[in-house]
Design a protein around this motif. Structure first.
Motif, mmCIF file in Angstrom:
data_model
loop_
_atom_site.group_PDB
_atom_site.id
_atom_site.type_symbol
_atom_site.label_atom_id
_atom_site.label_comp_id
_atom_site.label_asym_id
_atom_site.label_seq_id
_atom_site.Cartn_x
_atom_site.Cartn_y
_atom_site.Cartn_z
ATOM 1 N N GLN A 86 19.464 90.867 67.672
ATOM 2 C CA GLN A 86 18.924 90.992 65.997
ATOM 3 C C GLN A 86 20.015 90.343 65.246
ATOM 4 O OE1 GLN A 86 18.607 95.087 65.142
ATOM 5 N NE2 GLN A 86 16.533 95.177 65.309
ATOM 6 N N LEU A 87 20.838 90.571 65.331
ATOM 7 C CA LEU A 87 21.992 89.893 64.412
ATOM 8 C C LEU A 87 22.044 88.490 64.561
ATOM 9 C CD1 LEU A 87 24.692 90.247 62.512
ATOM 10 C CD2 LEU A 87 25.912 90.290 64.714
ATOM 11 N N SER A 88 21.849 88.079 65.781
ATOM 12 C CA SER A 88 21.726 86.614 65.628
ATOM 13 C C SER A 88 20.369 86.049 64.995
ATOM 14 C CB SER A 88 21.551 86.040 67.299
ATOM 15 O OG SER A 88 21.515 84.637 67.349
ATOM 16 N N GLU A 89 19.494 86.467 65.474
ATOM 17 C CA GLU A 89 18.137 86.201 64.645
ATOM 18 C C GLU A 89 18.162 86.514 62.994
ATOM 19 O OE1 GLU A 89 15.026 88.720 66.237
ATOM 20 O OE2 GLU A 89 15.155 87.799 68.356
ATOM 21 N N ARG A 90 18.990 87.607 62.555
ATOM 22 C CA ARG A 90 19.256 87.782 61.023
ATOM 23 C C ARG A 90 20.168 86.416 60.447
ATOM 24 N NH1 ARG A 90 19.895 93.966 60.058
ATOM 25 N NH2 ARG A 90 17.713 94.571 60.151
ATOM 26 N N GLY A 91 21.277 86.178 61.422
ATOM 27 C CA GLY A 91 22.125 85.367 60.913
ATOM 28 C C GLY A 91 21.281 83.819 60.856
ATOM 29 N N MET A 92 20.407 83.553 61.665
ATOM 30 C CA MET A 92 19.653 82.250 61.559
ATOM 31 C C MET A 92 18.690 82.333 60.212
ATOM 32 S SD MET A 92 18.078 81.130 65.160
ATOM 33 C CE MET A 92 18.940 81.567 66.662
ATOM 34 N N GLN A 93 18.439 83.473 59.937
ATOM 35 C CA GLN A 93 17.640 83.555 58.517
ATOM 36 C C GLN A 93 18.552 83.625 57.306
ATOM 37 O OE1 GLN A 93 15.461 87.073 59.103
ATOM 38 N NE2 GLN A 93 14.010 86.252 60.714
ATOM 39 N N GLY A 94 19.714 83.753 57.470
ATOM 40 C CA GLY A 94 20.680 83.739 56.417
ATOM 41 C C GLY A 94 20.931 85.302 56.075
ATOM 42 N N LEU A 95 22.247 85.577 56.149
ATOM 43 C CA LEU A 95 22.987 86.778 55.880
ATOM 44 C C LEU A 95 23.888 86.608 54.763
ATOM 45 C CD1 LEU A 95 23.600 88.482 59.278
ATOM 46 C CD2 LEU A 95 21.943 89.360 57.566
ATOM 47 N N THR A 96 24.071 87.702 54.052
ATOM 48 C CA THR A 96 25.049 87.705 52.951
ATOM 49 C C THR A 96 26.416 88.142 53.925
ATOM 50 O OG1 THR A 96 24.941 90.054 52.549
ATOM 51 C CG2 THR A 96 23.900 88.431 51.007
ATOM 52 N N ALA A 97 27.630 87.834 53.302
ATOM 53 C CA ALA A 97 28.632 88.138 54.102
ATOM 54 C C ALA A 97 29.040 89.624 54.000
ATOM 55 C CB ALA A 97 29.967 87.732 53.122
ATOM 56 N N SER A 98 28.609 90.430 53.188
ATOM 57 C CA SER A 98 28.896 91.865 53.274
ATOM 58 C C SER A 98 27.766 92.344 54.422
ATOM 59 C CB SER A 98 28.631 92.629 52.101
ATOM 60 O OG SER A 98 27.313 92.655 51.368
ATOM 61 N N SER A 99 26.548 91.785 54.356
ATOM 62 C CA SER A 99 25.594 92.416 55.429
ATOM 63 C C SER A 99 26.148 91.963 56.875
ATOM 64 C CB SER A 99 24.333 91.929 55.423
ATOM 65 O OG SER A 99 23.744 92.328 54.103
ATOM 66 N N TYR A 100 26.709 90.611 56.794
ATOM 67 C CA TYR A 100 27.184 90.104 58.293
ATOM 68 C C TYR A 100 28.258 91.047 58.560
ATOM 69 C CZ TYR A 100 29.205 87.214 61.822
ATOM 70 O OH TYR A 100 29.748 86.963 63.019
ATOM 71 N N SER A 101 29.318 91.407 57.753
ATOM 72 C CA SER A 101 30.547 92.375 57.907
ATOM 73 C C SER A 101 29.912 93.713 58.555
ATOM 74 C CB SER A 101 31.331 92.332 56.738
ATOM 75 O OG SER A 101 32.457 93.227 56.830
ATOM 76 N N HIS A 102 28.973 94.243 57.908
ATOM 77 C CA HIS A 102 28.656 95.489 58.023
ATOM 78 C C HIS A 102 27.871 95.607 59.375
ATOM 79 C CE1 HIS A 102 26.960 99.491 57.873
ATOM 80 N NE2 HIS A 102 25.701 98.977 58.128
ATOM 81 N N LEU A 103 27.042 94.665 59.693
ATOM 82 C CA LEU A 103 26.597 94.334 61.049
ATOM 83 C C LEU A 103 27.681 94.002 62.225
ATOM 84 C CD1 LEU A 103 23.441 92.303 60.151
ATOM 85 C CD2 LEU A 103 23.395 94.550 60.722
#
Length: 149
Positions: free
Chosen positions: A51-68
């Motif tokens: 899920q994290l990888s799929e969301r990363g491909m769609q684009g994540l903010t730095a804070s969302s990525y950090s939280h995940l």
């Protein structure tokens, strides 16, 4: 020790053996549950990583990525603690198995003693019966000899 006392000890040993077998069975079930739970956590982590990888491909903010990523680290820590706890289940199974083997050995020893005492008693009865039969035969022989004269 009397046969009656041994019979009581045997009943107690059978009860102890049953309790030990139940404890061993319970320890094995707990380990199976643990392994199932560990597998579920590993699967959840794998799904979450995807899920994290799929969301990363769609684009994540730095804070969302950090939280995940933080949540993923927490899952890793949980998995690490779970795996460490697995040794407890192995140890519990080993202890339960040893206990069951010990009480089983005790029960068998008591059964052997009881069998030995019963065999000795039967042999004693057989000798007494043989002695009576010999005495009876001797008396009959003596009577016949007396009657023939």
């Amino acid at each position: 020790m009397s046969e009656q006392a041994l019979a009581l000890l045997l009943e107690r040993a059978k009860d102890d053996e049953q309790k030990a077998a139940t404890a061993l069975h319970q320890a094995r079930l707990e380990k199976e549950n643990y392994l199932r739970q560990l597998q579920q956590i590993e699967q959840y982590r794998l799904d979450y990583s995807r899920q994290l990888s799929e969301r990363g491909m769609q684009g994540l903010t730095a804070s969302s990525y950090s939280h995940l990523q933080k949540f993923l680290s927490q899952l890793d820590e949980t998995l690490s603690r779970q795996k460490a706890a697995g040794h407890h289940f192995d140890h519990q199974i080993t202890r339960s198995s040893e206990q069951w083997n010990e009480v089983r050995k005790q029960r068998r020893s008591i059964e052997w003693l009881l069998d030995k005492k019963q065999t000795e008693r039967q042999q004693r009865l057989d000798r007494q019966e043989q002695k009576l039969m010999d005495e009876f035969a001797t008396l009959q022989f003596a009577r016949r000899m007396t009657n023939q004269r």
